[in-house]
Design an enzyme around this catalytic site. Structure first.
Site, PDB file in Angstrom:
ATOM      1  N   GLY A 256       0.796  -1.220   0.000  1.00  0.00           N
ATOM      2  CA  GLY A 256       0.000   0.000   0.000  1.00  0.00           C
ATOM      3  C   GLY A 256       0.825   1.263   0.000  1.00  0.00           C
TER       4      GLY A 256
ATOM      5  N   SER B 123      -6.871  -8.860  -3.958  1.00  0.00           N
ATOM      6  CA  SER B 123      -7.298  -7.899  -2.928  1.00  0.00           C
ATOM      7  C   SER B 123      -6.313  -6.744  -2.779  1.00  0.00           C
ATOM      8  CB  SER B 123      -7.470  -8.605  -1.581  1.00  0.00           C
ATOM      9  OG  SER B 123      -6.226  -9.082  -1.093  1.00  0.00           O
ATOM     10  N   ASN B 124      -5.084  -6.898  -3.314  1.00  0.00           N
ATOM     11  CA  ASN B 124      -4.089  -5.821  -3.244  1.00  0.00           C
ATOM     12  C   ASN B 124      -4.424  -4.663  -4.175  1.00  0.00           C
ATOM     13  OD1 ASN B 124      -1.446  -8.309  -3.234  1.00  0.00           O
ATOM     14  ND2 ASN B 124      -2.559  -7.495  -1.493  1.00  0.00           N
TER      15      ASN B 124
ATOM     16  N   CYS C  58      -4.483  -3.912   8.664  1.00  0.00           N
ATOM     17  CA  CYS C  58      -5.331  -3.462   7.564  1.00  0.00           C
ATOM     18  C   CYS C  58      -6.156  -4.613   6.999  1.00  0.00           C
ATOM     19  CB  CYS C  58      -4.477  -2.833   6.465  1.00  0.00           C
ATOM     20  SG  CYS C  58      -3.764  -1.237   6.947  1.00  0.00           S
TER      21      CYS C  58
ATOM     22  N   CYS D 294     -12.318 -16.502  13.490  1.00  0.00           N
ATOM     23  CA  CYS D 294     -12.203 -15.135  12.968  1.00  0.00           C
ATOM     24  C   CYS D 294     -11.709 -15.247  11.531  1.00  0.00           C
ATOM     25  CB  CYS D 294     -11.272 -14.282  13.830  1.00  0.00           C
ATOM     26  SG  CYS D 294      -9.575 -14.893  13.940  1.00  0.00           S
TER      27      CYS D 294
END
Length: 405
Positions: free
Chosen positions: A62, A90-91, A209, A363
């Site tokens: 990012g 997803s990047n 993130c 999770c």
């Protein structure tokens, strides 16, 4: 933390240029960098310094994406990339140095290709590996300046410690959801990262993130600040963010600058420093999960495949998803009930847990469910278990049709 608001009108002194200028600029370079050259504070001399500079970017994600692109465009002569990950779909929401055709490709190679397309005059050095205690000093020693685009505390502390021990300045950035921070840490002229954050936050206190999300364009805001600071340091212009923390709130569109003082008791850069080399284990120092959570998972961990077997056999399972509502909307394991981890840790949701059913927590990856499991066991639910690898493991081993995130 040793900090106070910066005082308006406070006198400042620019630091000397970090690198010597190159011998000359070619005709092609003069044409390419003309908009820099006509800025009096940069000029030919400043551009020659950028040409002669060697900058390492830790991470091509990012923050690394905009940082690498603009460092290349600015004419930094040698750009190093240290990155071990591969490009995932997803990047692409924020890591703009990569494209659809790069999915599955090593990020370092993908980033290098983009840099060469932007500026073929830049020498790109690829370090397709993870930073660790064995290689960090050897890699850092090859560069004048480090730009830190890491996303975990263990690597941040290792980057800081190696930079201090080698006398290297580094530009740090951090992002989460709509909030960003940036600073320059250079122990010879100001504080280091440990002066600001002597210890990492408790495990699970600050979501990553991947767990909490990040507004894609926030990466550009903080990454551009990092490049701005790098250019100032290399060329010796302006007032670098040494001893200052820039805090950005994208929702309020507000920047705040906070002064950070050198901590006289800093274990690394203070006068009585006790940390004189790299720590043995940064992962252990930062702790992915707490000791209590680690102990709670002993003999209380099942795989996603085992959960599927329990469900298929008709076992009376109370399956609890401890993620946040936004994550639950994206993808969920069939039959799960959403009870966020915070409500379990606070005790608010304990009344929802039955005493006569097999409790199974999960999770995204297993970290948050381990923390929730520890709280449940402390409250008397001794037979509760959690799913190793969480939703990601379920998708990989049970139902690949579900979307990973």
């Amino acid at each position: 933390m040793h900090k106070h608001p910066a005082e308006p009108g406070e006198s400042t002194v620019s630091l000397p240029p970090l690198v010597e200028p190159a011998a000359e600029l070619t005709v092609d370079e003069i044409r390419r960098y003309s908009r820099h050259l006509i800025i009096p504070d940069v000029g030919v001399e400043g551009q020659k310094r950028l040409k002669n500079a060697k900058v390492l970017c830790v991470g091509a994600g990012g923050l690394g994406s905009p940082a690498l692109l603009y460092l290349a465009a600015a004419g930094v002569g040698t750009l190093g990339i240290v990155e071990f990950d591969t490009v995932d779909e997803s990047n692409l929401q924020r890591q703009i140095i990569h494209g659809v055709s790069d999915i599955g490709r090593p990020k370092a190679e993908s980033a290098a290709a983009s840099i060469r397309e932007i500026n073929p005059l830049v020498n790109v050095v690829i370090h397709n590996m993870a930073l660790d205690n064995e290689n960090v000093k050897e890699i850092f020693s090859q560069y004048d300046l480090i730009v830190d685009g890491t996303d975990n505390f263990a690597t941040r502390y290792m980057v800081n410690d190696a930079a201090v021990l080698l006398g290297k300045p580094y530009v740090w950035g951090s992002i989460y959801r709509f909030d960003g921070q940036a600073s320059v840490f250079w122990a010879e002229h100001g504080p280091c990262y440990r002066c600001l954050y002597p210890e990492p936050p408790p495990p699970g206190m600050v979501p990553s993130c991947a767990e909490g999300g990040v507004l894609g364009v926030l990466c550009a805001s903080i990454g551009s600040i990092q490049v701005n600071e790098a250019i100032k340091l290399l060329a010796g212009i302006g007032e670098p963010l040494v001893g200052k923390l820039m805090v950005y709130d994208a929702l309020e569109m507000e920047y705040r600058k906070i002064k950070v003082r050198k901590d006289p008791d800093c274990v690394l850069c203070g006068p009585n420093a006790t940390l004189t080399d790299l720590m043995e284990d940064y992962e252990d120092f930062c702790g992915a999960v707490s000791v209590e959570a680690q102990e709670a998972t002993i003999d209380a961990t099942i795989t996603a495949a085992e959960l599927k077997e329990w469900q298929d056999s008709g076992k009376d399972v109370f399956l609890v998803d401890v993620r946040e509502p936004a994550e639950y909307e994206i993808v969920r394991i069939p039959g799960s009930t959403l009870i966020p981890k915070g409500e379990i840790l606070s005790g608010e949701a304990l009344a929802q847990f039955p005493q006569d059913r097999q409790i199974v927590l999960h999770c995204k990856s297993g970290v948050r469910s381990a923390e929730a499991l520890a709280a449940l066991k402390a409250a008397g639910f001794k037979d509760a278990v959690h799913v190793q690898g969480g939703v990601l493991s379920w998708i990989k081993s049970v139902d690949p049709s579900l979307p990973a995130y």
